[in-house]
Design a protein around this motif. Structure first.
Motif, PDB file in Angstrom:
ATOM      1  N   THR A  64      24.570  31.428 -37.468  1.00 53.34           N
ATOM      2  CA  THR A  64      26.025  31.488 -37.441  1.00 53.34           C
ATOM      3  C   THR A  64      26.595  32.230 -38.649  1.00 53.34           C
ATOM      4  O   THR A  64      27.476  33.083 -38.508  1.00 53.34           O
ATOM      5  CB  THR A  64      26.599  30.057 -37.383  1.00 53.34           C
ATOM      6  N   TYR A  68      28.426  35.754 -38.048  1.00 51.37           N
ATOM      7  CA  TYR A  68      29.863  35.716 -38.353  1.00 51.37           C
ATOM      8  C   TYR A  68      30.248  36.869 -39.280  1.00 51.37           C
ATOM      9  O   TYR A  68      31.283  37.524 -39.093  1.00 51.37           O
ATOM     10  CB  TYR A  68      30.207  34.371 -38.988  1.00 51.37           C
ATOM     11  N   THR A  73      32.650  37.930 -34.760  1.00 54.10           N
ATOM     12  CA  THR A  73      32.868  37.324 -33.452  1.00 54.10           C
ATOM     13  C   THR A  73      33.600  38.246 -32.480  1.00 54.10           C
ATOM     14  O   THR A  73      33.381  38.171 -31.267  1.00 54.10           O
ATOM     15  CB  THR A  73      33.653  36.011 -33.598  1.00 54.10           C
ATOM     16  N   GLU A  77      32.093  38.711 -28.807  1.00 51.49           N
ATOM     17  CA  GLU A  77      32.871  38.326 -27.629  1.00 51.49           C
ATOM     18  C   GLU A  77      33.030  39.497 -26.666  1.00 51.49           C
ATOM     19  O   GLU A  77      32.929  39.334 -25.444  1.00 51.49           O
ATOM     20  CB  GLU A  77      34.237  37.791 -28.064  1.00 51.49           C
ATOM     21  N   ILE A 136      32.856  29.543 -33.890  1.00 52.55           N
ATOM     22  CA  ILE A 136      31.997  30.720 -34.048  1.00 52.55           C
ATOM     23  C   ILE A 136      30.813  30.639 -33.101  1.00 52.55           C
ATOM     24  O   ILE A 136      30.436  31.622 -32.437  1.00 52.55           O
ATOM     25  CB  ILE A 136      31.521  30.858 -35.516  1.00 52.55           C
ATOM     26  N   SER A 139      31.667  31.511 -29.692  1.00 52.62           N
ATOM     27  CA  SER A 139      31.749  32.966 -29.537  1.00 52.62           C
ATOM     28  C   SER A 139      30.366  33.605 -29.446  1.00 52.62           C
ATOM     29  O   SER A 139      30.152  34.544 -28.676  1.00 52.62           O
ATOM     30  CB  SER A 139      32.521  33.589 -30.716  1.00 52.62           C
TER      31      SER A 139
END
Length: 379
Positions: A64, A68, A73, A77, A136, A139
């Protein structure tokens, strides 16, 4: 109902070792299992086709914190999540970033709200709260996502470990609330695993196991081990946690470890493992093989034209020679890093698959005790 299901298929005679099957929306995972670490969406030096075909990986990890920061993200996405972005269509697990925050001790501040930290890339400041970490990971879109935790260092004073555990539990409640109030994306479900903490204190670990178990999550993780404590302590607390976590839920021991660590912890009832060791050590010339450990840079391999590891079923381990792989390393050829990484990952996946077979055949303890001295020897 969570999409993840766990079928306990067999428990070993003479130990707590288990064979099972985890079912997710992206496929099945036969346990015990080792999960290659793809921190930033890529397992270093190995592409996704090689992971699937040569390594026989069933699930990989993403992180993550790193995802990130890069690619972010918004891009993930737009790609339809990490599966769509990196082209890996089997299960993915994401670590919440708690361990990365732990490793940034010099540049982070922990408060009840969350953790403020500086990016290792450009020094920019960021805040991770339990809610933000869940957002996050939504996503990113991994099949298994981890609760945000605080990982105490080793050694830790009792008060620090206790306060850290309580904070991890508070953050878990906030993670669960956020998770349950937000929808899964990309047309498939996600599953949240809590993490047991408590340092190397028996009463804290027992309290954390009880608290985590009460959440009835689809699986549970054991964190805060393999952070510098002696192996004996790691084994003791792994066994303690396994014996106090639900039997019919998968158990994930985070960040462990050597091949012999993995075999010992399988014997204690762990189902899932991850570690950067096979790829990191491979890139530095250390090979894990079915006959022991090799430093491929040593001159003794210069004229050894035997296969890298003819004990493995993989094609690459038998196609290239030790002499050729040594040549690649001393010549600084990138292919050497790739072949060594594939060798080590293939070996780790072979190891857990063979452990599973031995469990199913009621021979795990005898096999483990025979294998560990072989795997530890330096060739």
């Amino acid at each position: 109902m969570p999409s993840l299901e766990f079928e306990l298929q067999k428990t070993s005679i003479g130990s707590a070792a288990r064979a099972g099957k985890i079912s997710t929306d992206h496929g099945e995972i036969l346990t015990p299992i080792f999960m290659p670490v793809g921190t930033a969406g890529s397992v270093k030096a190995v592409n996704q086709q090689q992971l699937s075909k040569d390594v026989q990986a069933q699930i990989i990890l993403g992180n993550t914190y790193h995802l990130y920061l890069r690619p972010g993200t918004e891009i993930l996405e737009a790609a339809g999540g990490l599966h769509g972005f990196n082209g890996w269509h089997k299960p993915i697990l994401t670590d919440s970033g708690g361990y990365q925050v732990f490793s940034l001790a010099a540049s982070r501040k922990i408060k009840p709200e969350g953790v403020t930290f500086q990016s290792h890339i450009d020094g920019s400041k960021h805040l991770f709260t339990p809610e933000r970490v869940i957002d996050i990971q939504r996503s990113i879109g991994a099949d298994i996502i981890m609760a945000f935790d605080e990982c105490p260092p080793y050694p830790s004073e009792y008060k620090y470990a206790s306060d850290s555990m309580k904070l991890t539990h508070q953050w878990l409640d906030r993670c669960i609330e956020r998770f349950e109030s937000t929808p899964a994306r990309y047309g498939y479900d996600q599953n949240l695993f809590p993490i047991v903490q408590g340092g190397t204190y028996e009463d804290l670990r027992l309290a954390s196991c009880e608290y985590i178990s009460s959440k009835n999550a689809p699986g549970n993780a054991i964190g805060g081990l393999s952070v510098g404590e002696p192996p004996e302590l790691m084994y003791d607390f792994t066994a303690l946690c396994c014996s106090n976590l639900p039997v019919h839920k998968p158990r994930y021991l985070m960040g462990v470890g050597t091949p012999w660590n993995i075999l010992e912890c399988i014997g204690m009832g762990v189902d899932m493992f991850d570690c950067v060791m096979p790829t990191r050590n491979g890139r530095n010339g250390m090979l894990f093989t079915t006959k022991g450990i090799i430093n491929i840079k040593n001159k003794k391999w210069e004229k050894d034209f035997s296969p890298i590891d003819n004990g493995l079923p993989g094609e690459l381990s038998n196609y290239y020679s030790l002499a050729y792989l040594r040549h690649l390393f001393v010549s600084n050829e990138l292919l050497g890093l790739q072949l060594a990484s594939i060798q080590n990952l293939s070996f780790y996946l072979w190891l857990v698959t063979e452990a599973r077979n031995q469990i199913l055949n009621d021979n795990f303890v005898t096999w483990k005790n025979e294998m560990i001295p072989i795997l530890q020897q330096r060739r």
